[in-house]
Design a protein around this motif. Structure first.
Motif, PDB file in Angstrom:
ATOM      1  N   CYS A 142     -46.677  14.425 -17.402  1.00  0.00           N
ATOM      2  CA  CYS A 142     -47.554  14.382 -16.226  1.00  0.00           C
ATOM      3  C   CYS A 142     -48.756  15.318 -16.382  1.00  0.00           C
ATOM      4  N   GLY A 143     -48.842  15.980 -17.541  1.00  0.00           N
ATOM      5  CA  GLY A 143     -49.969  16.883 -17.777  1.00  0.00           C
ATOM      6  C   GLY A 143     -49.721  18.280 -17.239  1.00  0.00           C
ATOM      7  N   ALA A 144     -48.522  18.505 -16.666  1.00  0.00           N
ATOM      8  CA  ALA A 144     -48.198  19.813 -16.097  1.00  0.00           C
ATOM      9  C   ALA A 144     -47.511  20.685 -17.150  1.00  0.00           C
ATOM     10  N   LYS A 145     -47.245  21.939 -16.787  1.00  0.00           N
ATOM     11  CA  LYS A 145     -46.697  22.893 -17.754  1.00  0.00           C
ATOM     12  C   LYS A 145     -45.262  23.287 -17.393  1.00  0.00           C
ATOM     13  N   PRO A 146     -44.316  23.073 -18.307  1.00  0.00           N
ATOM     14  CA  PRO A 146     -42.955  23.549 -18.032  1.00  0.00           C
ATOM     15  C   PRO A 146     -42.844  25.054 -18.277  1.00  0.00           C
ATOM     16  N   LEU A 147     -42.205  25.756 -17.334  1.00  0.00           N
ATOM     17  CA  LEU A 147     -41.881  27.176 -17.525  1.00  0.00           C
ATOM     18  C   LEU A 147     -40.364  27.265 -17.630  1.00  0.00           C
ATOM     19  N   PHE A 148     -39.897  28.152 -18.502  1.00  0.00           N
ATOM     20  CA  PHE A 148     -38.461  28.265 -18.715  1.00  0.00           C
ATOM     21  C   PHE A 148     -37.950  29.559 -18.104  1.00  0.00           C
ATOM     22  N   ALA A 149     -36.911  29.426 -17.265  1.00  0.00           N
ATOM     23  CA  ALA A 149     -36.275  30.612 -16.681  1.00  0.00           C
ATOM     24  C   ALA A 149     -34.921  30.793 -17.352  1.00  0.00           C
ATOM     25  N   ASP A 150     -34.453  32.027 -17.402  1.00  0.00           N
ATOM     26  CA  ASP A 150     -33.213  32.306 -18.136  1.00  0.00           C
ATOM     27  C   ASP A 150     -31.984  31.851 -17.333  1.00  0.00           C
ATOM     28  N   ILE A 151     -30.858  31.811 -18.057  1.00  0.00           N
ATOM     29  CA  ILE A 151     -29.611  31.292 -17.491  1.00  0.00           C
ATOM     30  C   ILE A 151     -28.686  32.413 -17.032  1.00  0.00           C
ATOM     31  N   ASP A 152     -27.706  32.037 -16.235  1.00  0.00           N
ATOM     32  CA  ASP A 152     -26.587  32.907 -15.880  1.00  0.00           C
ATOM     33  C   ASP A 152     -25.566  32.775 -17.020  1.00  0.00           C
ATOM     34  N   PRO A 153     -25.203  33.890 -17.683  1.00  0.00           N
ATOM     35  CA  PRO A 153     -24.344  33.777 -18.865  1.00  0.00           C
ATOM     36  C   PRO A 153     -22.910  33.311 -18.562  1.00  0.00           C
ATOM     37  N   GLN A 154     -22.525  33.301 -17.295  1.00  0.00           N
ATOM     38  CA  GLN A 154     -21.180  32.817 -16.937  1.00  0.00           C
ATOM     39  C   GLN A 154     -21.153  31.292 -16.825  1.00  0.00           C
ATOM     40  N   THR A 155     -22.179  30.743 -16.164  1.00  0.00           N
ATOM     41  CA  THR A 155     -22.187  29.301 -15.888  1.00  0.00           C
ATOM     42  C   THR A 155     -23.105  28.527 -16.837  1.00  0.00           C
ATOM     43  N   ILE A 156     -23.988  29.226 -17.527  1.00  0.00           N
ATOM     44  CA  ILE A 156     -24.994  28.635 -18.442  1.00  0.00           C
ATOM     45  C   ILE A 156     -26.007  27.779 -17.652  1.00  0.00           C
TER      46      ILE A 156
END
Ligand code: PLP
Length: 377
Positions: A90-104
């Motif tokens: 869609c021309g937009a930008k994905p940003l990645f946020a970190d995970i909870d190490p218990q539930t992933i």
């Protein structure tokens, strides 16, 4: 080799497809509507729009949400590339946020830290079939007026706070995939579930070139019966009738499939509970996973353990390489180190075989072999 996943297509499914092939509709026809209604009914959603893959369904949802150049959308790095790619389409930008190490799954606090003035959407991924913390994510989204698109490609049949994933209690749209390894299959296929009529109508036209024939929506006054208008740039993302016949036949067995997956995982969880050097995903108490995959985390040399498991006949796999590690994403400027918990998870994980057709004997073989290999025997 015991595969990590495989479909279960029986004679009843084959008969359903054969019957569909004998009708006048080889492409999209009435069975698509029926499949949509049945899936929406199962999940408790008002509307459903079938697509020819989970990926095209994700693209449709990002389009309907209005994502465009200059916008950002937040998702998990521990997902299939399609989740983030749909944002790029869609021309937009994905940003990645970190995970909870218990539930992933996405950590709502990490998501909050990534929100900017440009953020338009959050795409939580129910990793392995375990629902994300939707109440917390929805609260964040409401405060900032963001659209929430659940990537439930792993989670058809999962429950969250007593409702099925897809009911849309805490989101705007939910994506399903019917790829062969998923809970039910149509070969390739996908669907968007929503309770919002505006999204529903956008999705319907998007999957067919952005074309509408609805006289209420046409700009032309007094149109002839042949008139259609292309009002947006859509795609041909249609599912066929014979695929829908397979999907409906599979849907009848979904509860049985999910129950068998949960049974196998209960056996795995009990067997691996006190194995040194091996950890498993810890579920939350307000939800029930649909268990699309069964990943473990190992403390020793992952590569060595993985190779040993393969050598002993287990078709193990790894889900997933952090999306932003992919060369295409590196080229866009994403750098390693962005989400340290996701990266640590990736480096320790191995996906064990899990599919409803697995025999008890195969489950026991997996357990024995895993215990041997994790302890270096
Ligand atoms: C399978 C999958 C998709 C894409 O689905 P396709 O039907 O293969 O296009 C997207 N996201 C996740 C998390 C998936 O597992």
């Amino acid at each position: 080799m015991i595969p990590y996943a495989t479909q279960w297509v029986d004679d009843e499914d084959i008969a359903a497809v054969a019957q569909a092939l004998k009708t006048a509709y080889l492409t999209q026809g009435p069975l698509v509507d029926e499949f949509e209604a049945k899936t929406a009914g199962y999940c408790g959603a008002k509307y459903a729009v079938a697509f020819n893959s989970g990926t095209s369904a994700l693209h449709g949802a990002c389009f309907a949400a209005g994502l465009k150049a200059g916008d950002e959308a937040i998702t998990s790095p521990i997902t299939f590339v399609a989740t983030a790619n749909a944002v790029l389409y869609c021309g937009a930008k994905p940003l990645f946020a970190d995970i909870d190490p218990q539930t992933i799954n996405l950590d709502p606090t990490a998501v909050a830290g990534q929100i900017t003035a440009k953020t338009k959407a959050i795409l939580p991924v129910h990793y392995a079939g375990q629902p994300c913390e939707m109440a917390a994510l929805s609260k964040l989204a409401k405060e900032r007026n963001l659209t929430v698109i659940e990537d439930a490609c792993h989670a058809l049949g999962a429950d969250y706070q007593g409702k099925k994933i897809g009911a849309g209690q805490y989101s705007d749209m939910t994506i399903l995939s019917f790829h062969a390894v998923k809970h039910i299959t149509t070969g390739e296929g996908g669907m968007v579930l929503t309770n919002n009529k505006d999204f529903y109508e956008k999705l319907k036209t998007f999957r067919t070139h952005g074309i509408t024939r609805d006289p209420k929506l046409l700009a032309e006054k007094d149109p002839g019966p042949w008139v259609y208008e292309m009002q947006a740039l859509g795609f041909n993302y249609r599912l066929t009738d014979f695929q829908s016949a397979l999907g409906m036949s599979q849907l009848k067995k979904l509860d049985q499939f999910v129950a068998r997956r949960r049974e196998i995982v209960a056996r795995y969880q009990a067997a691996f509970k006190n194995v040194p050097g091996l950890a498993t995903i810890q579920g939350k108490t307000d939800c029930r996973s649909a268990w699309h995959i069964y990943p473990i985390m190992v403390k020793g040399n992952r590569r060595k353990i993985f190779d040993a498991l393969r050598a002993k006949g287990l078709g193990v796999n790894v889900h997933y390489i952090p999306v932003y590690w992919q060369p295409y994403y590196s080229q866009l400027g994403y750098q390693k180190g962005l989400c340290p918990r996701a990266e640590a998870y990736y480096e320790s994980t191995i996906t064990l075989p899990l599919y409803p057709k697995m025999s008890d004997q195969e489950v026991e073989t997996v357990i024995t072999v895993v215990k041997e290999c994790v302890n270096g025997r």
